[in-house]
Motif scaffolding. Structure first.
Motif, PDB file in Angstrom:
ATOM      1  N   PRO A   1      -0.960  -2.301   2.118  1.00 21.08           N
ATOM      2  CA  PRO A   1       0.026  -1.800   2.884  1.00 21.08           C
ATOM      3  C   PRO A   1       1.274  -0.990   2.495  1.00 21.08           C
ATOM      4  O   PRO A   1       1.676  -0.205   3.078  1.00 21.08           O
ATOM      5  N   THR A   2       1.543  -1.197   1.207  1.00 27.96           N
ATOM      6  CA  THR A   2       2.711  -0.455   0.474  1.00 27.96           C
ATOM      7  C   THR A   2       2.089   0.960   0.172  1.00 27.96           C
ATOM      8  O   THR A   2       2.942   1.890   0.434  1.00 27.96           O
ATOM      9  N   THR A   3       0.819   1.192  -0.266  1.00 26.47           N
ATOM     10  CA  THR A   3       0.377   2.223  -0.539  1.00 26.47           C
ATOM     11  C   THR A   3       0.248   2.931   0.672  1.00 26.47           C
ATOM     12  O   THR A   3       0.475   4.488   0.623  1.00 26.47           O
TER      13      THR A   3
ATOM     14  N   LEU B   1      -4.084  10.286  -4.732  1.00 29.08           N
ATOM     15  CA  LEU B   1      -2.756  10.197  -5.576  1.00 29.08           C
ATOM     16  C   LEU B   1      -2.095   9.004  -5.304  1.00 29.08           C
ATOM     17  O   LEU B   1      -1.526   8.589  -6.304  1.00 29.08           O
ATOM     18  N   GLU B   2      -2.020   8.472  -4.249  1.00 28.61           N
ATOM     19  CA  GLU B   2      -1.017   7.482  -3.608  1.00 28.61           C
ATOM     20  C   GLU B   2      -1.533   5.911  -4.452  1.00 28.61           C
ATOM     21  O   GLU B   2      -0.926   5.249  -5.020  1.00 28.61           O
ATOM     22  N   ALA B   3      -2.921   6.133  -4.458  1.00 30.94           N
ATOM     23  CA  ALA B   3      -3.669   5.008  -5.206  1.00 30.94           C
ATOM     24  C   ALA B   3      -3.503   4.996  -6.561  1.00 30.94           C
ATOM     25  O   ALA B   3      -3.309   4.147  -7.217  1.00 30.94           O
ATOM     26  N   PHE B   4      -3.571   6.226  -7.083  1.00 31.36           N
ATOM     27  CA  PHE B   4      -3.372   6.361  -8.549  1.00 31.36           C
ATOM     28  C   PHE B   4      -1.841   6.107  -8.984  1.00 31.36           C
ATOM     29  O   PHE B   4      -1.672   5.542 -10.001  1.00 31.36           O
TER      30      PHE B   4
ATOM     31  N   MET C   1      15.776   1.309   3.633  1.00 30.26           N
ATOM     32  CA  MET C   1      14.220   1.670   3.488  1.00 30.26           C
ATOM     33  C   MET C   1      13.293   0.733   3.477  1.00 30.26           C
ATOM     34  O   MET C   1      13.555  -0.171   2.511  1.00 30.26           O
ATOM     35  N   ALA C   2      12.199   0.748   4.025  1.00 30.99           N
ATOM     36  CA  ALA C   2      11.186  -0.275   4.138  1.00 30.99           C
ATOM     37  C   ALA C   2      10.300   0.352   3.270  1.00 30.99           C
ATOM     38  O   ALA C   2      10.007   1.496   2.554  1.00 30.99           O
ATOM     39  N   THR C   3       9.259  -0.705   2.812  1.00 34.02           N
ATOM     40  CA  THR C   3       8.358  -0.333   1.612  1.00 34.02           C
ATOM     41  C   THR C   3       6.886  -0.495   2.621  1.00 34.02           C
ATOM     42  O   THR C   3       5.825  -0.207   2.072  1.00 34.02           O
ATOM     43  N   THR C   4       6.892  -1.272   3.589  1.00 32.40           N
ATOM     44  CA  THR C   4       5.812  -1.490   4.610  1.00 32.40           C
ATOM     45  C   THR C   4       6.129  -1.587   5.849  1.00 32.40           C
ATOM     46  O   THR C   4       7.447  -1.539   6.225  1.00 32.40           O
ATOM     47  N   SER C   5       5.462  -1.544   6.760  1.00 32.28           N
ATOM     48  CA  SER C   5       5.640  -1.675   8.256  1.00 32.28           C
ATOM     49  C   SER C   5       4.466  -2.167   8.956  1.00 32.28           C
ATOM     50  O   SER C   5       3.431  -2.173   8.485  1.00 32.28           O
ATOM     51  N   ALA C   6       4.626  -2.474  10.438  1.00 35.45           N
ATOM     52  CA  ALA C   6       3.601  -2.873  10.941  1.00 35.45           C
ATOM     53  C   ALA C   6       2.442  -2.002  10.984  1.00 35.45           C
ATOM     54  O   ALA C   6       1.031  -2.350  11.012  1.00 35.45           O
ATOM     55  N   GLU C   7       2.747  -0.739  11.029  1.00 33.60           N
ATOM     56  CA  GLU C   7       1.552   0.227  11.184  1.00 33.60           C
ATOM     57  C   GLU C   7       1.125   0.399   9.917  1.00 33.60           C
ATOM     58  O   GLU C   7      -0.122   0.712   9.680  1.00 33.60           O
ATOM     59  N   SER C   8       1.744   0.408   8.889  1.00 31.02           N
ATOM     60  CA  SER C   8       0.921   0.471   7.402  1.00 31.02           C
ATOM     61  C   SER C   8       0.206  -0.679   6.968  1.00 31.02           C
ATOM     62  O   SER C   8      -0.944  -0.525   6.551  1.00 31.02           O
TER      63      SER C   8
ATOM     64  N   TYR D   1       2.241   2.910   3.297  1.00 30.77           N
ATOM     65  CA  TYR D   1       3.360   3.266   3.950  1.00 30.77           C
ATOM     66  C   TYR D   1       3.792   4.413   3.193  1.00 30.77           C
ATOM     67  O   TYR D   1       4.437   5.448   3.617  1.00 30.77           O
ATOM     68  N   ALA D   2       3.533   4.449   1.719  1.00 31.79           N
ATOM     69  CA  ALA D   2       4.038   5.660   0.965  1.00 31.79           C
ATOM     70  C   ALA D   2       3.165   7.103   1.495  1.00 31.79           C
ATOM     71  O   ALA D   2       3.747   7.889   1.316  1.00 31.79           O
ATOM     72  N   LEU D   3       1.882   6.783   1.582  1.00 30.87           N
ATOM     73  CA  LEU D   3       0.943   7.944   2.257  1.00 30.87           C
ATOM     74  C   LEU D   3       1.776   8.364   3.688  1.00 30.87           C
ATOM     75  O   LEU D   3       1.890   9.486   3.724  1.00 30.87           O
ATOM     76  N   MET D   4       1.929   7.412   4.341  1.00 28.07           N
ATOM     77  CA  MET D   4       2.503   7.654   5.634  1.00 28.07           C
ATOM     78  C   MET D   4       3.862   8.593   5.598  1.00 28.07           C
ATOM     79  O   MET D   4       4.286   9.769   6.168  1.00 28.07           O
ATOM     80  N   GLU D   5       4.770   8.338   4.470  1.00 30.50           N
ATOM     81  CA  GLU D   5       5.882   9.001   4.365  1.00 30.50           C
ATOM     82  C   GLU D   5       5.512  10.193   3.608  1.00 30.50           C
ATOM     83  O   GLU D   5       6.046  11.508   4.225  1.00 30.50           O
ATOM     84  N   ALA D   6       4.851  10.239   2.746  1.00 32.86           N
ATOM     85  CA  ALA D   6       4.398  11.842   2.132  1.00 32.86           C
ATOM     86  C   ALA D   6       3.783  12.801   2.928  1.00 32.86           C
ATOM     87  O   ALA D   6       4.318  13.957   2.962  1.00 32.86           O
TER      88      ALA D   6
END
Length: 191
Positions: free
Chosen positions: A166-168, A47-50, A142-149, A170-175
């Motif tokens: 990386p942005t996708t 879903l994050e990719a879509f 608020m970030a949109t990426t991180s070293a981890e993403s 990061y959004a996954l890690m948040e979600a």
């Protein structure tokens, strides 16, 4: 902008809105909460990719149809999709009809199945959790990426995944609650 007080008197991340809505329900009930199991991780990854380039509200409105057409996000079943399935998905107006994203979902299902021989998708994603999770006080911080993403994105690509920038990620890690993404002052922070 910091947390927004809703019409119910509760402070929330401002993207959730001030009035009852699909986005507010998602914020209060799901966003930032841990999920468990391969299907839940594969669903969120898909879903994050879509969602890339679209609003999250669009994906939420179509989520039940996504669940149906992607067989409950059973990676084995999606990994077996063929050309007829791709045509079926491209013809289904209930979902986002993007050929590259549909192809990525099938590719990612196959990569998810392959990842079982190692640690599995869930453990793999969780291994990239930040040691010091962010604690933003407003939307500007608020970030949109991180070293981890970035690292997760690279590692998934090496494992054959697609549409996992990386942005996708990061959004996954948040979600999925890899870390608490809520603003300080939001009623869900550290909930």
């Amino acid at each position: 902008m910091g947390p927004l007080i809703g019409d119910d008197g509760v402070a929330r991340c401002p993207w959730a809105g001030a009035e009852a809505s699909l986005m507010r329900d998602y914020h209060d009930r799901e966003w930032g909460r841990r999920v468990a199991g391969e299907a839940a991780y594969f669903e969120r990854l898909t879903l994050e990719a879509f969602q890339s380039g679209l609003s999250w509200a669009t994906i939420l409105r179509k989520r039940e149809a996504f669940r149906e057409v992607f067989c409950g996000f059973d990676a084995d079943r999606v990994a077996g999709f063929d050309d007829a399935d791709r045509v079926r998905l491209m013809d289904d107006a209930r979902i986002v009809r993007n050929r590259l994203k549909i192809e990525a979902a099938v590719t990612n299902a196959r990569a998810t199945v392959d990842l079982r021989d190692d640690v599995g998708l869930e453990a793999f994603v969780l291994s990239f959790a930040p040691a010091g999770p962010p604690a933003p006080e407003d939307t500007e911080s608020m970030a949109t990426t991180s070293a981890e993403s970035v690292a997760l994105s690279k590692a998934l690509k090496k494992r054959g995944f697609a549409f996992v920038g990386p942005t996708t990620m990061y959004a996954l890690m948040e979600a999925i609650g890899v870390f608490d993404p809520h603003l300080v002052g939001c009623h869900r922070r550290e909930d």
